[in-house]
Design a protein around this motif. Sequence first.
Motif, PDB file in Angstrom:
ATOM      1  N   PRO A 184       0.835  -1.205   0.000  1.00  0.00           N
ATOM      2  CA  PRO A 184       0.000   0.000   0.000  1.00  0.00           C
ATOM      3  C   PRO A 184       0.873   1.260   0.000  1.00  0.00           C
ATOM      4  O   PRO A 184       1.853   1.346   0.739  1.00  0.00           O
ATOM      5  CB  PRO A 184      -0.806  -0.126   1.299  1.00  0.00           C
ATOM      6  CG  PRO A 184       0.025  -1.006   2.178  1.00  0.00           C
ATOM      7  CD  PRO A 184       0.744  -1.955   1.275  1.00  0.00           C
ATOM      8  N   VAL A 185       0.475   2.221  -0.844  1.00  0.00           N
ATOM      9  CA  VAL A 185       1.271   3.434  -1.030  1.00  0.00           C
ATOM     10  C   VAL A 185       0.332   4.629  -0.956  1.00  0.00           C
ATOM     11  O   VAL A 185      -0.764   4.613  -1.538  1.00  0.00           O
ATOM     12  CB  VAL A 185       2.022   3.410  -2.379  1.00  0.00           C
ATOM     13  CG1 VAL A 185       2.756   4.736  -2.595  1.00  0.00           C
ATOM     14  CG2 VAL A 185       2.989   2.239  -2.423  1.00  0.00           C
ATOM     15  N   ARG A 186       0.781   5.669  -0.232  1.00  0.00           N
ATOM     16  CA  ARG A 186       0.067   6.936  -0.193  1.00  0.00           C
ATOM     17  C   ARG A 186       0.866   7.948  -1.009  1.00  0.00           C
ATOM     18  O   ARG A 186       2.091   8.045  -0.839  1.00  0.00           O
ATOM     19  CB  ARG A 186      -0.102   7.436   1.230  1.00  0.00           C
ATOM     20  CG  ARG A 186      -0.959   8.680   1.345  1.00  0.00           C
ATOM     21  CD  ARG A 186      -1.115   9.112   2.797  1.00  0.00           C
ATOM     22  NE  ARG A 186      -1.765   8.058   3.595  1.00  0.00           N
ATOM     23  CZ  ARG A 186      -2.000   8.165   4.893  1.00  0.00           C
ATOM     24  NH1 ARG A 186      -1.626   9.274   5.545  1.00  0.00           N
ATOM     25  NH2 ARG A 186      -2.576   7.177   5.553  1.00  0.00           N
ATOM     26  N   ALA A 187       0.178   8.696  -1.923  1.00  0.00           N
ATOM     27  CA  ALA A 187       0.886   9.545  -2.870  1.00  0.00           C
ATOM     28  C   ALA A 187       0.332  10.957  -2.887  1.00  0.00           C
ATOM     29  O   ALA A 187      -0.824  11.197  -2.530  1.00  0.00           O
ATOM     30  CB  ALA A 187       0.801   8.944  -4.280  1.00  0.00           C
ATOM     31  N   VAL A 188       1.186  11.904  -3.308  1.00  0.00           N
ATOM     32  CA  VAL A 188       0.802  13.300  -3.554  1.00  0.00           C
ATOM     33  C   VAL A 188       1.432  13.741  -4.866  1.00  0.00           C
ATOM     34  O   VAL A 188       2.370  13.099  -5.382  1.00  0.00           O
ATOM     35  CB  VAL A 188       1.275  14.220  -2.401  1.00  0.00           C
ATOM     36  CG1 VAL A 188       0.574  13.885  -1.108  1.00  0.00           C
ATOM     37  CG2 VAL A 188       2.792  14.145  -2.240  1.00  0.00           C
ATOM     38  N   THR A 189       0.937  14.824  -5.394  1.00  0.00           N
ATOM     39  CA  THR A 189       1.470  15.368  -6.657  1.00  0.00           C
ATOM     40  C   THR A 189       1.871  16.828  -6.465  1.00  0.00           C
ATOM     41  O   THR A 189       1.323  17.525  -5.609  1.00  0.00           O
ATOM     42  CB  THR A 189       0.430  15.262  -7.774  1.00  0.00           C
ATOM     43  OG1 THR A 189      -0.758  15.956  -7.372  1.00  0.00           O
ATOM     44  CG2 THR A 189       0.084  13.806  -8.072  1.00  0.00           C
ATOM     45  N   ARG A 190       2.844  17.256  -7.278  1.00  0.00           N
ATOM     46  CA  ARG A 190       3.303  18.632  -7.282  1.00  0.00           C
ATOM     47  C   ARG A 190       3.545  19.077  -8.729  1.00  0.00           C
ATOM     48  O   ARG A 190       4.017  18.285  -9.555  1.00  0.00           O
ATOM     49  CB  ARG A 190       4.624  18.787  -6.496  1.00  0.00           C
ATOM     50  CG  ARG A 190       4.533  18.515  -5.010  1.00  0.00           C
ATOM     51  CD  ARG A 190       3.755  19.621  -4.300  1.00  0.00           C
ATOM     52  NE  ARG A 190       3.803  19.476  -2.856  1.00  0.00           N
ATOM     53  CZ  ARG A 190       2.939  18.761  -2.154  1.00  0.00           C
ATOM     54  NH1 ARG A 190       1.960  18.119  -2.788  1.00  0.00           N
ATOM     55  NH2 ARG A 190       3.032  18.698  -0.851  1.00  0.00           N
ATOM     56  N   LYS A 191       3.202  20.334  -9.013  1.00  0.00           N
ATOM     57  CA  LYS A 191       3.491  20.908 -10.321  1.00  0.00           C
ATOM     58  C   LYS A 191       4.997  21.221 -10.416  1.00  0.00           C
ATOM     59  O   LYS A 191       5.583  21.754  -9.479  1.00  0.00           O
ATOM     60  CB  LYS A 191       2.702  22.198 -10.540  1.00  0.00           C
ATOM     61  CG  LYS A 191       1.218  21.983 -10.799  1.00  0.00           C
ATOM     62  CD  LYS A 191       1.005  21.309 -12.142  1.00  0.00           C
ATOM     63  CE  LYS A 191      -0.482  21.178 -12.465  1.00  0.00           C
ATOM     64  NZ  LYS A 191      -0.681  20.531 -13.791  1.00  0.00           N
ATOM     65  N   VAL A 192       5.607  20.878 -11.527  1.00  0.00           N
ATOM     66  CA  VAL A 192       7.038  21.119 -11.736  1.00  0.00           C
ATOM     67  C   VAL A 192       7.184  22.097 -12.892  1.00  0.00           C
ATOM     68  O   VAL A 192       7.355  21.703 -14.075  1.00  0.00           O
ATOM     69  CB  VAL A 192       7.794  19.811 -12.022  1.00  0.00           C
ATOM     70  CG1 VAL A 192       9.297  20.087 -12.131  1.00  0.00           C
ATOM     71  CG2 VAL A 192       7.516  18.782 -10.928  1.00  0.00           C
ATOM     72  N   GLY A 193       7.057  23.372 -12.640  1.00  0.00           N
ATOM     73  CA  GLY A 193       7.194  24.411 -13.659  1.00  0.00           C
ATOM     74  C   GLY A 193       6.305  24.146 -14.856  1.00  0.00           C
ATOM     75  O   GLY A 193       5.121  23.810 -14.704  1.00  0.00           O
ATOM     76  N   ASP A 194       6.893  24.254 -16.033  1.00  0.00           N
ATOM     77  CA  ASP A 194       6.155  23.993 -17.278  1.00  0.00           C
ATOM     78  C   ASP A 194       6.402  22.593 -17.792  1.00  0.00           C
ATOM     79  O   ASP A 194       5.983  22.259 -18.906  1.00  0.00           O
ATOM     80  CB  ASP A 194       6.564  25.015 -18.345  1.00  0.00           C
ATOM     81  CG  ASP A 194       6.200  26.426 -17.949  1.00  0.00           C
ATOM     82  OD1 ASP A 194       5.208  26.566 -17.183  1.00  0.00           O
ATOM     83  OD2 ASP A 194       6.910  27.366 -18.359  1.00  0.00           O
TER      84      ASP A 194
END
Length: 456
Positions: A135-145
């Motif tokens: 089981p994995v808990r994940a998040v996302t982030r914007k990386v510029g363009d």
Amino acid sequence: MAGVVQVGGRGVPITPGAGLHTARVAWRHSLRFRLALVYTLVALALISVIGLGVITLLLRQMDAQFDARLSERADTLAEAYVGQRLGKVSVPAGGYTMLIGKDGRVTVASLSLVDYDKSPFPFADQTQVTIQDTPVRAVTRKVGDFGTLWVGLPTDALVDARASAGRALALALLVTPVLMLLIGLWVGRRALNGLGRAAALADQIDPTHSVATLPLPAREDEVHRLLTAINRLLVRIDAGQAREKQLLGQIVHELGAPLTVLRASLARASERTSDPEVQRAALVADELTFTTQDLMQLARGQLELKLAWHFIPARTLQGRLDRLVPGTVFDGDWTGSLLCDPDRLTQAIRNLLANGRRAAGPDGRVVITLTETPEVITFRVCDTGPGLPAELGDRIFEPFVSGSGSSGLGLSVSRQIALMHGGTLTASTQRASGAEFVLTIPGAALGDDEDEVGEG
């Protein structure tokens, strides 16, 4: 034999077998068990509520720390990717990282996710995923363009922590009630020990004697207050019994003198005439004299009868009973002889016949049957009345307990007389109808032991 127990520095007589039925209290009726059970249930409820609250708080803190760690890692990697313009970035061990381009395909993936490289991103809008059965808990982030950075951390440590907390709570809920119940029983036994001893002593006190107060515990607690209240009640009972005995003694004393004169007059009259009515009146006067003597002994607090042993024909006893209770049917063998106190035995059997006559009514039938063996002589008195009250049982032989409207002293005296003869007196209800009293005394064949014949 009756014994004596020391209560409050005084000797209190106890009757044989008194209190045996309450010597041991069934566990389901025990106050100690009920108190221990209540405290156990309260402890179980408290542990359940407090344990669940603490575990929930700890797990939430662990979740918050995990989310903070995951967010920190995602922010660090996002800054690194932006700073190095999508160059090679060192990814910390123990996690998963993927960089998704604007076209939705994975452009860069960590070594453990190499199978997803250059493939469409499979976990869109998912924060909880499973990778390689982990089981994995994940998040996302914007990386510029450049696109979106996806970072995941395995949550197996959180799962293990939840399982451990659940096992610990379950163990506490299983072990704590048992320990609390055992401790509660032990503590309750010590706390209520004084009350149990007082109850045993109170159960052994013979109410026919002076009622002694119960010993008080040293600690002035609720048990002390209860025993103090019981002692005040016992003092009032003792005072009431003393007044009753005093009144009974005065009544018997007032009756004694006239009965003595009447008995002497009838005895002289029966010597001068053979009138059966005079002889019957003389016998009744004798019986009343015995009854007043029994009442006097009862007023003194005990029933002590003195026996004068004689060897008499059974016909003599039959003649006395026939004159005292007319209409009695005599059955069995009355040709033998009896070793007894004729006056007292007449009084005992007369009481049984009189009770039967009252129960059977004027149209009823009272039968006395005599059977004899070398060991025992049995008098069986049967009547056609309604039988004995089932609720009284053996209490029918207690003083002043009656099921036929009499004073209730006759059966008590009759049993005492039977016991002093070395015999027994029992009562039962026949299957058809009516009561049956069985009085036994030892047979006249006493062997060579002649000392007993001379007892008086």
